[in-house]
Design an enzyme around this catalytic site. Structure first.
Site, PDB file in Angstrom:
ATOM      1  CB  CYS A  18      -1.452  34.014 -15.361  1.00 24.04           C
ATOM      2  SG  CYS A  18       0.275  34.590 -16.363  1.00 24.04           S
ATOM      3  N   PRO A  19      -0.672  36.913 -13.692  1.00 21.13           N
ATOM      4  CG  PRO A  19       1.020  38.199 -13.475  1.00 21.13           C
ATOM      5  CD  PRO A  19      -0.286  38.277 -13.435  1.00 21.13           C
TER       6      PRO A  19
END
Length: 81
Positions: A18-19
Site C-alpha cells: 500500500c498504496p
C-alpha cells in the site's frame, strides 16, 4: 461472482505494498478504453479493501470481482467511461 472475464490487460503488482497497488491500478485503468477489463495481481492482502474502496469512490470504474488464489489476490476492474 465469477472471475471469468474477457481480460484486456493484466497488471502485476505482486510484492508492492500500500498504496502502490491502487496507484498502479489507477494508472493502468486510465490507459484503457471503455469496457476494457484490467486484471490486477497483488500479494498485499490490504489490496482487497484498498482496491474495493478506490473503485467504489471512483467514477468511471467498476470492480467486477476479487479472488484470493493462494498468496495472490486477483482484482477485476472494468473501465466504464
Amino acid at each position: 461472482m465469477s472471475s471469468e472475464f474477457d481480460v484486456t490487460e493484466t497488471l502485476d503488482v505482486k510484492g508492492a505494498s500500500c498504496p502502490m497497488p491502487v496507484v498502479k491500478t489507477k494508472s493502468a485503468v486510465d490507459d484503457l478504453a471503455e469496457d476494457d477489463v484490467l486484471e490486477v495481481l497483488a500479494t498485499d492482502s490490504g489490496s482487497m479493501s484498498d482496491i474495493d474502496g478506490w473503485a467504489d469512490g471512483t467514477a468511471g470504474v467498476e470492480l467486477l470481482d476479487q479472488v484470493e488464489d493462494g498468496d495472490v489476490y486477483k482484482h477485476y476492474v472494468r473501465k466504464t467511461e
